[in-house]
Design a protein around this motif. Structure first.
Motif, PDB file in Angstrom:
ATOM      1  N   MET A  33       0.825  -1.225   0.000  1.00 27.98           N
ATOM      2  CA  MET A  33       0.000   0.000   0.000  1.00 27.98           C
ATOM      3  C   MET A  33       0.857   1.272   0.000  1.00 27.98           C
ATOM      4  N   VAL A  37       0.925   4.223  -2.817  1.00 27.05           N
ATOM      5  CA  VAL A  37       0.597   5.617  -2.499  1.00 27.05           C
ATOM      6  C   VAL A  37       1.749   6.529  -2.931  1.00 27.05           C
ATOM      7  N   ILE A  69      -2.832  12.535  -0.386  1.00 27.87           N
ATOM      8  CA  ILE A  69      -3.420  11.192  -0.539  1.00 27.87           C
ATOM      9  C   ILE A  69      -3.439  10.529   0.832  1.00 27.87           C
ATOM     10  N   VAL A  71      -4.949   6.769   2.815  1.00 26.89           N
ATOM     11  CA  VAL A  71      -5.656   5.483   2.746  1.00 26.89           C
ATOM     12  C   VAL A  71      -5.737   4.938   4.172  1.00 26.89           C
ATOM     13  N   THR A  73      -6.773   1.488   6.362  1.00 31.60           N
ATOM     14  CA  THR A  73      -7.053   0.056   6.241  1.00 31.60           C
ATOM     15  C   THR A  73      -7.770  -0.472   7.499  1.00 31.60           C
ATOM     16  N   ALA A 238     -10.389  10.168   4.065  1.00 32.87           N
ATOM     17  CA  ALA A 238     -10.055   8.736   3.999  1.00 32.87           C
ATOM     18  C   ALA A 238     -10.696   7.987   5.169  1.00 32.87           C
ATOM     19  N   PHE A 306     -10.139  -1.101   2.181  1.00 34.83           N
ATOM     20  CA  PHE A 306      -9.637   0.233   2.546  1.00 34.83           C
ATOM     21  C   PHE A 306     -10.616   1.328   2.149  1.00 34.83           C
ATOM     22  N   ILE A 308     -10.168   5.312   0.825  1.00 37.17           N
ATOM     23  CA  ILE A 308      -9.103   6.144   0.260  1.00 37.17           C
ATOM     24  C   ILE A 308      -9.664   7.517  -0.070  1.00 37.17           C
ATOM     25  N   ILE A 328      -6.329   7.691  -7.277  1.00 39.26           N
ATOM     26  CA  ILE A 328      -7.117   6.621  -6.634  1.00 39.26           C
ATOM     27  C   ILE A 328      -7.158   5.389  -7.534  1.00 39.26           C
ATOM     28  N   SER A 332      -5.600   1.896  -6.185  1.00 40.20           N
ATOM     29  CA  SER A 332      -6.509   0.771  -5.977  1.00 40.20           C
ATOM     30  C   SER A 332      -6.171  -0.383  -6.911  1.00 40.20           C
TER      31      SER A 332
END
Ligand code: DON
Length: 343
Positions: A33, A37, A69, A71, A73, A238, A306, A308, A328, A332
């Motif tokens: 991840m 990113v 950005i 994300v 989880t 997010a 996740f 995002i 994104i 993804s």
């Protein structure tokens, strides 16, 4: 529908990292991840396409270089790149959470029967769409949805409360719970939009005339304008997306913000109408329920994997952030986030 971003997702579908082999329903964070990113941030930071929204004067003044950005989880871990602290106005992303609140309070049927859950295929503030898809409420299913302005103003009008203040407390409270912190209204944006929202006032009046709004359309338009002016950063967004990704439970605070059984209804409307007339194209390339705002944010949800969000103000012709869509999709697809792809 939107011609200016043809090729926007070129190559995105083919990108798939090692997590593509992950078993369905895996609760662990997708592998790779942070790498995904970082790659997206490095790839798209120099992209200069699009233009800030300017029909709300305050939005034109936001730094177009802002790019963040985030994300989140299942384990509550937050992966970030760029500026995830600067706040922009949430704008249309708030429509998701007010819709969710009405669904939570009044059930899935209430929204379906009062507003509808069908894509209009038109711009977010289309009045022609209201004329084209309306039915006489009570005699047929209305074919609108709570993610375009007419449906969103109607959804705001459905939040129960004895006074404007009481309704507002519920709206901001739901947003706070999803974000996991106390959010506040960006007053300059609220004033700027209130001074220039005559089109939304017309839509509000029309929705009253057609029976979608039962009373006090002015209060609904004002509260809708206020909810669109809530300040959020990429991290907040997010977290809000992650609350939807993990069955209505904020993965950091642990608060169950909405009933898990009601979340798929919210995601379904995001999937079909979250990026307005470009929703089909978006879904085709990512499979992700998502929602954009003219402040430059986009949230997207990979259920069970996740939430995002990307913030970057320049928009394409459909009103969706150019960098956010690209980042994104790339992230993804790199980590196997497409819920429509069997693994
Ligand atoms: O009502 C408006 O025009 C804005 N407050 C929100 C529009 C919006 O964010 C559309 N999104 N892509």
């Amino acid at each position: 529908m939107n011609r200016s971003n043809r090729g926007l997702f070129a190559g995105a579908v083919a990108i798939c990292g090692m997590a593509c082999a992950a078993p369905v329903g895996e609760a662990q964070a997708p592998a790779g991840m942070q790498q995904a990113v970082d790659n997206a941030f490095a790839t798209f930071r120099t992209l200069k396409e699009g233009k800030n929204a300017d029909y709300i004067p305050a939005l034109a003044k936001v730094d177009p270089n802002l790019f963040g950005i985030a994300v989140v989880t299942a384990d509550g871990k937050v992966y970030i790149a760029g500026d995830v602290k600067t706040e922009v106005s949430i704008q249309s992303i708030s429509k998701v959470f007010t819709m969710a609140q009405v669904i939570q309070e009044q059930g899935l049927e209430a929204v379906e029967k009062t507003i509808g859950v069908d894509a209009t295929g038109a711009r977010f503030n289309s009045i022609i769409a209201v004329e084209a898809v309306r039915t006489v409420v009570g005699t047929g299913a209305p074919e609108m949805n709570p993610l375009v302005n007419p449906g969103a103003i109607s959804a705001t009008s459905m939040v129960r409360g004895a006074s404007s203040d009481e309704v507002w407390k519920k709206i901001i409270g739901f947003h706070n719970d999803a974000a996991g912190r106390q959010l506040s209204v960006l007053q300059d944006v609220y004033k700027s939009e209130s001074d220039t929202n005559q089109r939304n006032q017309a839509i509000g009046a029309l929705m009253l005339a057609y029976g979608y709004i039962k009373n006090n359309w002015q209060q609904a338009v004002d509260l809708y304008t206020r909810q669109c002016s809530i300040g959020v950063n990429a991290r907040d967004l997010a977290m809000m997306a992650a609350t939807l990704a993990f069955a209505g439970k904020n993965p950091v605070t642990g608060k169950q913000v909405m009933d898990s059984a009601k979340v798929p209804g919210v995601l379904a409307v995001m999937a079909t109408a979250g990026l307005y007339d470009d929703s089909g194209k978006w879904l085709y390339h990512t499979g992700l329920p998502a929602k954009s705002g003219v402040g430059g944010g986009i949230i997207a949800v990979s259920p069970g994997k996740f939430g995002i969000a990307v913030v970057s103000p320049p928009l394409d012709d459909a009103g969706n952030s150019v960098r956010a869509q690209r980042a994104i999709a790339a992230i993804s697809n790199a980590v196997g986030g497409n819920p429509l792809a069997a693994r």
